[in-house]
Structure formats: C-alpha cells, structure tokens
Design an enzyme around this catalytic site. Structure first.
Site, PDB file in Angstrom:
ATOM      1  CE1 TYR A 199      -4.061  -1.825  -0.198  1.00 31.56           C
ATOM      2  CE2 TYR A 199      -2.882  -3.345   1.234  1.00 31.56           C
ATOM      3  CZ  TYR A 199      -3.943  -3.071   0.381  1.00 31.56           C
ATOM      4  OH  TYR A 199      -4.860  -4.047   0.116  1.00 31.56           O
ATOM      5  CG  PHE A 201     -11.363  -2.265   9.491  1.00 31.82           C
ATOM      6  CD1 PHE A 201     -11.132  -1.822   8.184  1.00 31.82           C
ATOM      7  CD2 PHE A 201     -10.676  -1.652  10.532  1.00 31.82           C
ATOM      8  CE1 PHE A 201     -10.253  -0.785   7.939  1.00 31.82           C
ATOM      9  CE2 PHE A 201      -9.784  -0.609  10.272  1.00 31.82           C
ATOM     10  CZ  PHE A 201      -9.566  -0.186   8.989  1.00 31.82           C
TER      11      PHE A 201
END
Length: 402
Positions: free
Chosen positions: A121, A402
């Site tokens: 990322y 999450f």
C-alpha cells in the site's frame, strides 16, 4: 475482453464476495454473508468482472476516526482481493484509483486499512500510522510493581449485558485515542460481540468480563480460552479479543484478572495497545514478550480537510512541500499549524504524502522520519518545529482489523 470494475447488483453480491474470499483461500459462509451485507453498502463495494465473472473486490466501511484534537470521516478499506488467475493485470491499481476518487467525492478525507501484505500500500500513498503490538505473555512470575492488592472486581456477563456495559467504556477511550473509530450498535453486535463457531480457530467461546472500580464499569475484556493439557498438567492460553480500560487503576485490575485465569500459562493478544502503561506496571516486562509490527495504515485523501481538522501542539506553522503522485489535488505547498492552507511561500520541509500519513496520528514524529531519510529539511530547524507542532500526548491505537 477488458476487465470491468463496478458495483455489483444485489443478486451479484454473493458471487462477488465468494471471489474475494477465494483470493484469500477462504470458504464462503452464509451467516457471514448476511453479516457483511448488513454492514457494507453496495455503493461502497467494487467488483472486477472478466467476461461477466467476478475476479476481484474492494470495499470500504463508513467510519468516524479519532485524530488528534477531533474526529473525521474516514473510509475503512476492506475486502481488497484479486484472484490468483488475474494477478499483475493492473486490477488492484485500478481499484485504488477508483476508490480514492470516490472517497474524495463523498467528502471522506482519510482512508485506513490493515494490510494483508505490508509491501503493497505504500505504492498508493498509504503510510504506517498506528503501529501494532502483539503480546505473547507467560503467566508465571507475573506481578505488579508496588502492588497493594486488588482494588476492583471482575464479573462475567452475558453478551446482551456486554453491549450495554462495554460500549460506553469503549466510547470514552476512543474519543481520546487517535486511530480508534466509533462503533455503531450493529458493529458491536455483528462483529465485536458475535461468536460464530468458525471464528474460534480451535479455542472456546467468547467470554465477556466487566471490570468495576468502586462499583462502576471502567474496563472490560473479551477473550477465549484455548485448552491444552500435557501429562495431566494444564497449559491453556487466554486469547484476548479486546481489552480496554479507562484509567491506570482499571488497567491494573483488568490485567490482574486476565493473568489470574486458572488452567492457563499464556496470555496472548494480537492487538495490544502500544500506549498501554502495563509495560511499566509489571515487575518483569520482558515476560510480556511484546512484538512491534505495522498496524493501521492511513491514506490522506483530502489533504486540506485532513490538516484542518487536526489540532497542533504549538503556536507556530511550517510550510510542507507535499508530493502525491496518485492524488494530484493534494500535491504542492501547504502551511500547517496556527494557519492551515495552500501557500506560495518557500517550503520548510519536503516529503511524500505517505510519510505525512505516518506522523498524522502521532505514531511517529518528524525526527523519526528524518532519521529514516523520509523527509528533507529545507530550512534549518524545521524538523524541530514540525515535530513540536505534530506532538501528541497519546500513542495512536486501533484495536481491531476490519
């Protein structure tokens, strides 16, 4: 045929999620499907289609994230996956471009995620913003320094009572802890307190413990027990799902309870708070076996909005020359501090947007960036001034993936 990226229809969602799960080597579970469908709106879920077949996914939850001095809308990026048959075709890059543009249009200045692979990322402007600590502690010889004995009580409660008792404690702590996000009642019920069998991974059911100080709930723990026996001797593990406390006294009683559970010799937590005082509370911190790794990654989607909502610790300002190759609207010179906004003034510091993300929540400071050669000082003393501006009293912490 070119790969098409779009929102799935209601009828297409199940197959899209199957593709996302297959990319992680997981099996689709119908109970989980209903849970995810409830929490993840279709308009926030993107799917890549090749000849009509889903081959990749990404989505985002709608969060309110705590940042130093305030709260800001943030996208909790999730379900990022591409089938192994479709790797290296630019699908992930297209997902990232599309998602960031949509988040900007929705008015969400930040995106956050937990990376399945840490090398991915940074290419898309994400920086490590809240490092994670894991705890793999031994229970033998666990003791507090200058311990005067118990000052509170622990009580096992039902899952229904846990929601009523734990949510206010969590909200008190998250409001002063950068990196934590607000939880809805559905989030508590569907994710944090839920306990389907396939989530247990060989351990027992979830237990819910409330810690009371002077009769008031000031802390809680959600945990499982993994039973192990060798030659008639117990060697079980306490696997902590979450442990939150509002004060030093509550922290002490919370961990006194967890380390006092019978028939175990290990206490483990994957998401241990790096700002917890426990390390300095115990006689032998080495036996906590704390390990530091990357945790919450943050992407600044709208730099102007993100810098404006954050508070600063000094009555000063610096000019940052920010590089952002993916979100051109962020690139350029920004005055930050007592004044926030674009400027034509000469810059004091130059850095990439991903490195600015690393200092945004207070997980690192500009001295740390400079030591890693991640920021250029263009005016003498600017590193010290920027570090003073972005200083925070509390390490950031995100207690769940999450």
């Amino acid at each position: 045929m070119a790969v098409e990226i779009r929102n799935p229809s209601e009828d297409e969602l199940r197959d899209a999620m199957r593709a996302g799960e297959a990319a992680f080597g997981a099996e689709h579970n119908e109970d989980d499907h209903e849970r995810h469908r409830k929490m993840l709106p279709l308009e926030r879920f993107l799917t890549a289609y090749d000849a009509g077949r889903p081959v990749g996914t990404t989505g985002s939850f709608e969060f309110e994230l705590t940042v130093p001095g305030g709260f800001v809308p943030a996208a909790g990026v999730t379900w990022v996956a591409v089938l192994p048959s479709h790797r290296r075709r630019g699908i992930l890059s297209e997902f990232m471009h599309r998602q960031l543009e949509e988040l900007r249009e929705r008015g969400e200045p930040l995106a956050i995620l937990w990376a399945s692979e840490a090398a991915i990322y940074g290419r898309y402007g994400y920086g490590i913003a809240a490092p994670n600590v894991t705890l793999h502690a031994q229970t033998d010889r666990f003791a507090f320094r200058d311990d005067t004995g118990p000052a509170g009580t622990a009580e096992l409660v039902s899952v229904e009572d846990a929601l009523a008792l734990f949510a206010p404690v969590y909200d008190r702590v998250r409001r002063e802890t950068p990196g934590m996000f607000a939880r809805s009642t559905d989030w508590w019920s569907e994710y944090k307190l839920a306990d389907p069998e396939h989530w247990r991974r060989g351990a027992g059911p979830k237990f819910y413990a409330a810690i009371r100080i002077d009769g008031v709930v000031e802390g809680y723990a959600i945990y499982r027990i993994k039973s192990e026996w060798e030659q008639g001797m117990p060697h079980g593990q306490v696997r902590i799902v979450e442990a939150i406390a509002t004060s030093a006294a509550a922290t002490r009683e919370l961990w006194r309870f967890l380390f006092g559970i019978d028939l175990v010799d290990k206490v483990e937590q994957w998401y241990f708070d790096p700002g917890s005082p426990l390390f300095l509370m115990v006689e032998d911190p080495r036996r906590l076996h704390l390990h530091l790794s990357d945790g919450l990654w943050l992407r600044i989607v709208d730099l102007g909005a993100a810098l404006t909502v954050r508070s600063y610790a000094a009555d000063d300002s610096v000019v940052l020359d920010v590089r952002d190759d993916l979100c051109a609207w962020n690139a350029g010179r920004w005055r930050v501090g007592s004044e926030v906004g674009r400027t034509d003034d000469d810059p004091d510091l130059a850095l990439d947007v991903a490195d600015l993300a690393s200092v945004y929540l207070g997980g690192f400071d500009f001295h740390y960036l400079a030591a890693a050669d991640r920021v250029r000082e263009l005016r003498v003393g600017a590193i010290d001034r920027a570090a003073a501006l972005f200083r925070t009293a509390r390490m950031p912490y995100c207690p769940e993936e999450f």
